[in-house]
Design a protein around this motif. Structure first.
Motif, PDB file in Angstrom:
ATOM      1  N   ILE A  60       0.796  -1.167  -0.049  1.00 43.08           N
ATOM      2  CA  ILE A  60      -0.224   0.054   0.026  1.00 43.08           C
ATOM      3  C   ILE A  60       0.864   1.127   0.024  1.00 43.08           C
ATOM      4  CG2 ILE A  60      -1.893   1.289   1.251  1.00 43.08           C
ATOM      5  CD1 ILE A  60      -2.511  -1.603  -0.044  1.00 43.08           C
ATOM      6  N   HIS A  61       0.965   1.645  -1.268  1.00 39.54           N
ATOM      7  CA  HIS A  61       2.183   2.805  -1.319  1.00 39.54           C
ATOM      8  C   HIS A  61       1.258   4.023  -1.534  1.00 39.54           C
ATOM      9  CE1 HIS A  61       1.532   2.458  -5.681  1.00 39.54           C
ATOM     10  NE2 HIS A  61       1.985   1.239  -5.681  1.00 39.54           N
ATOM     11  N   LYS A  62       2.100   5.282  -1.960  1.00 39.13           N
ATOM     12  CA  LYS A  62       1.233   6.329  -2.080  1.00 39.13           C
ATOM     13  C   LYS A  62       0.151   6.701  -3.038  1.00 39.13           C
ATOM     14  CE  LYS A  62       2.804  11.163  -2.300  1.00 39.13           C
ATOM     15  NZ  LYS A  62       3.927  12.212  -2.526  1.00 39.13           N
ATOM     16  N   GLY A  63       0.501   5.926  -4.245  1.00 45.79           N
ATOM     17  CA  GLY A  63      -0.205   5.833  -5.286  1.00 45.79           C
ATOM     18  C   GLY A  63      -1.647   5.042  -5.007  1.00 45.79           C
ATOM     19  N   ILE A  64      -1.493   4.131  -4.100  1.00 47.82           N
ATOM     20  CA  ILE A  64      -2.988   3.465  -3.882  1.00 47.82           C
ATOM     21  C   ILE A  64      -3.696   4.494  -2.951  1.00 47.82           C
ATOM     22  CG2 ILE A  64      -3.851   1.491  -2.672  1.00 47.82           C
ATOM     23  CD1 ILE A  64      -2.229   0.770  -5.235  1.00 47.82           C
ATOM     24  N   GLU A  66      -3.514   7.561  -3.016  1.00 53.25           N
ATOM     25  CA  GLU A  66      -4.022   8.738  -3.823  1.00 53.25           C
ATOM     26  C   GLU A  66      -5.363   8.444  -4.471  1.00 53.25           C
ATOM     27  OE1 GLU A  66      -0.656   9.928  -5.995  1.00 53.25           O
ATOM     28  OE2 GLU A  66      -0.033  11.155  -4.282  1.00 53.25           O
ATOM     29  N   ALA A  67      -5.434   6.767  -4.777  1.00 51.02           N
ATOM     30  CA  ALA A  67      -6.360   6.159  -5.599  1.00 51.02           C
ATOM     31  C   ALA A  67      -7.769   6.150  -4.587  1.00 51.02           C
ATOM     32  CB  ALA A  67      -6.176   5.163  -6.102  1.00 51.02           C
ATOM     33  N   ALA A  68      -7.396   6.395  -3.158  1.00 52.68           N
ATOM     34  CA  ALA A  68      -8.590   6.198  -2.369  1.00 52.68           C
ATOM     35  C   ALA A  68      -8.861   7.461  -1.538  1.00 52.68           C
ATOM     36  CB  ALA A  68      -7.975   5.402  -1.312  1.00 52.68           C
ATOM     37  N   PRO A  69      -9.505   8.463  -2.206  1.00 52.61           N
ATOM     38  CA  PRO A  69      -9.723   9.816  -1.372  1.00 52.61           C
ATOM     39  C   PRO A  69     -10.760   9.519  -0.032  1.00 52.61           C
ATOM     40  CG  PRO A  69     -11.261   9.319  -3.338  1.00 52.61           C
ATOM     41  CD  PRO A  69     -10.070   8.543  -3.435  1.00 52.61           C
ATOM     42  N   HIS A  70     -11.235   8.633  -0.014  1.00 51.19           N
ATOM     43  CA  HIS A  70     -12.087   8.346   1.227  1.00 51.19           C
ATOM     44  C   HIS A  70     -11.380   7.818   2.483  1.00 51.19           C
ATOM     45  CE1 HIS A  70     -15.356  10.134  -0.955  1.00 51.19           C
ATOM     46  NE2 HIS A  70     -15.159   8.980  -2.006  1.00 51.19           N
ATOM     47  N   LEU A  71     -10.254   7.240   2.289  1.00 54.01           N
ATOM     48  CA  LEU A  71      -9.249   6.121   2.958  1.00 54.01           C
ATOM     49  C   LEU A  71      -9.270   6.682   4.410  1.00 54.01           C
ATOM     50  CD1 LEU A  71      -8.753   3.277   2.918  1.00 54.01           C
ATOM     51  CD2 LEU A  71      -6.594   3.771   2.358  1.00 54.01           C
ATOM     52  N   LYS A  72      -9.549   6.123   5.603  1.00 52.53           N
ATOM     53  CA  LYS A  72      -9.340   6.776   6.611  1.00 52.53           C
ATOM     54  C   LYS A  72      -8.643   5.716   7.662  1.00 52.53           C
ATOM     55  CE  LYS A  72     -13.608   9.143   6.467  1.00 52.53           C
ATOM     56  NZ  LYS A  72     -14.156   8.575   5.099  1.00 52.53           N
ATOM     57  N   ILE A  73      -8.476   4.586   7.400  1.00 50.41           N
ATOM     58  CA  ILE A  73      -7.693   3.737   8.138  1.00 50.41           C
ATOM     59  C   ILE A  73      -7.387   2.412   7.361  1.00 50.41           C
ATOM     60  CG2 ILE A  73      -9.855   2.873   9.074  1.00 50.41           C
ATOM     61  CD1 ILE A  73      -8.576   1.892  11.670  1.00 50.41           C
ATOM     62  N   VAL A  74      -6.111   1.797   7.506  1.00 49.25           N
ATOM     63  CA  VAL A  74      -5.596   0.630   6.660  1.00 49.25           C
ATOM     64  C   VAL A  74      -4.916  -0.154   8.040  1.00 49.25           C
ATOM     65  CG1 VAL A  74      -3.955  -0.286   5.419  1.00 49.25           C
ATOM     66  CG2 VAL A  74      -4.773   2.197   4.722  1.00 49.25           C
ATOM     67  N   ALA A  89       0.767   7.658   4.482  1.00 43.27           N
ATOM     68  CA  ALA A  89      -0.389   7.553   4.958  1.00 43.27           C
ATOM     69  C   ALA A  89      -0.582   8.649   6.036  1.00 43.27           C
ATOM     70  CB  ALA A  89      -0.451   6.272   5.917  1.00 43.27           C
ATOM     71  N   THR A  90       0.546   9.108   6.890  1.00 45.40           N
ATOM     72  CA  THR A  90       0.365  10.407   7.649  1.00 45.40           C
ATOM     73  C   THR A  90       0.151  11.629   7.070  1.00 45.40           C
ATOM     74  OG1 THR A  90       2.024   9.080   8.995  1.00 45.40           O
ATOM     75  CG2 THR A  90       1.843  11.112   9.768  1.00 45.40           C
ATOM     76  N   GLU A  91       0.830  11.701   6.266  1.00 46.26           N
ATOM     77  CA  GLU A  91       0.432  12.890   5.286  1.00 46.26           C
ATOM     78  C   GLU A  91      -0.815  13.240   4.917  1.00 46.26           C
ATOM     79  OE1 GLU A  91       3.476  12.889   2.090  1.00 46.26           O
ATOM     80  OE2 GLU A  91       5.059  13.124   3.655  1.00 46.26           O
ATOM     81  N   ARG A  92      -1.509  11.915   4.650  1.00 47.74           N
ATOM     82  CA  ARG A  92      -3.125  12.060   4.198  1.00 47.74           C
ATOM     83  C   ARG A  92      -3.920  11.786   5.374  1.00 47.74           C
ATOM     84  NH1 ARG A  92      -3.494  11.691  -1.190  1.00 47.74           N
ATOM     85  NH2 ARG A  92      -5.669  11.243  -1.067  1.00 47.74           N
ATOM     86  N   GLY A  93      -3.280  11.714   6.794  1.00 45.83           N
ATOM     87  CA  GLY A  93      -4.303  11.680   7.960  1.00 45.83           C
ATOM     88  C   GLY A  93      -4.787  10.342   7.875  1.00 45.83           C
ATOM     89  N   ILE A  94      -4.306   9.476   7.267  1.00 49.59           N
ATOM     90  CA  ILE A  94      -4.835   7.963   7.200  1.00 49.59           C
ATOM     91  C   ILE A  94      -4.312   7.105   8.426  1.00 49.59           C
ATOM     92  CG2 ILE A  94      -4.833   5.516   5.920  1.00 49.59           C
ATOM     93  CD1 ILE A  94      -4.802   7.332   3.326  1.00 49.59           C
ATOM     94  N   VAL A  95      -4.853   6.429   9.375  1.00 50.39           N
ATOM     95  CA  VAL A  95      -4.389   5.784  10.409  1.00 50.39           C
ATOM     96  C   VAL A  95      -3.887   4.407   9.892  1.00 50.39           C
ATOM     97  CG1 VAL A  95      -5.060   4.692  12.564  1.00 50.39           C
ATOM     98  CG2 VAL A  95      -5.745   7.120  12.276  1.00 50.39           C
TER      99      VAL A  95
END
Ligand code: 3PG
Length: 307
Positions: A60-64, A66-74, A89-95
């Motif tokens: 799960i890299h940056k490109g993935i 970027e393709a997931a605008p609603h993603l909040k948690i992995v 993930a941190t830059e996009r606020g994804i936990v």
């Protein structure tokens, strides 16, 4: 209502998928499944409307992201999260979370199985040796390392461990002798079982300098990551130490060269299978699903790894 996508190239056991689905749907969320995908495009399309993602070793890299605008948690259903770009993930606020300990018994059982397999000459019928009384060095004493110790003590092995992050007291409590340095561990132990994560500090850290310290009839067991091995050093060890054997759950890039020259001294599973049991899939998969529900319902961030 959040959409939870389970995306795994290497699928969970069907019984685990069923139970993950139930947890997600009982919470009133939408469940989606993408298994055995063979292109990044498929994954990108599947994550495009996902709020949460459960993965295994899937990259799960940056490109993935970027393709997931609603993603909040992995949630990585498993221990090692080197497959997830934490910074992106941190830059996009994804936990990002993992599920520590949930698949450790499966990996530990495989590590011991691998030791037996080599000790008995890959079950070829020729006289082998026993594990009883042999020295085993446990390189890192996390969930898997600790479980390896518990099983190996049943075999009657003499146990040592090195882990700079775990106190001597905690190691001793398990009937294992803590050693002060990684070098000392390799010098003492005929068998070494690797349980360190793959990160900047550990990449290629298992090198010739370390391996060559091992006593006669040295056996290295790797159910951790291939990236922690310095393959040049591994090949040198094979060439210079005819007594050395290597067994791994993750074939090195130099597997063909080893296969060509060192028959009987190595074994590599065809696919990483340490955590490939129904029990481990259920434990890790269900933990992941519950962590996602607790995150959305209560803001629970236990097991977050990108704090
Ligand atoms: C882990 O880090 O949990 C193990 O290596 C298992 O990985 P897997 O889920 O890809 O089998």
């Amino acid at each position: 209502m959040p959409k939870v996508l389970v995306a795994t190239v290497k699928p969970f056991a069907p019984v685990a998928v069923e139970q993950i689905k139930k947890i997600i749907e009982d919470a009133g969320y939408e469940f989606a499944l993408l298994e055995k995908y063979d292109s990044e495009e498929q994954l990108k399309e599947a994550v495009s409307d996902a709020d949460a993602l459960i993965v295994r070793s899937d990259k799960i890299h940056k490109g993935i992201m970027e393709a997931a605008p609603h993603l909040k948690i992995v949630v990585r259903a498993g221990a090692g999260y080197d497959n997830i770009d934490l910074q992106a993930a941190t830059e996009r606020g994804i936990v990002v979370m993992n599920t520590p300990g949930q698949n450790s018994n499966a990996v530990a059982e495989l590590a011991l199985g691998m030791m037996v397999y080599l000790a008995r000459n890959q079950f070829n019928g020729k006289p082998g040796t026993e594990l009883k009384g042999k020295t085993l060095g446990i390189h890192a004493f996390g969930h898997v390392g600790k479980r390896v110790a518990q099983i190996a003590s049943g075999f009657g092995m003499e146990l040592f461990a090195f882990d700079p992050f775990i106190s001597d007291e905690e190691i001793s409590k398990e009937g294992v002798t803590p050693v002060k340095s990684v070098e000392a561990l390799y010098e003492k132990c005929q068998y070494v079982s690797l349980h360190i994560p793959a990160n900047e500090k550990t990449m290629k850290s298992i090198n010739f300098e370390l391996l060559s310290r091992m006593p006669h009839n040295a056996v290295l067991v790797n159910t951790a990551r291939k990236e922690i091995i310095d393959e040049e050093g591994l090949l040198k060890m094979f060439a210079e130490r005819e007594d050395f054997k290597y067994i791994s759950d993750i074939a090195p890039d130099c597997a063909a060269e080893i296969a060509e020259k060192y028959e009987g001294r190595y074994f590599f599973t065809p696919k990483k299978m340490g955590a490939q049991t129904a029990e481990a899939n259920i434990n890790a998969g269900l933990a992941a699903a519950r962590q996602i529900v607790n995150f959305f319902e209560k803001g629970d961030r236990t097991f977050q790894v990108n704090k």
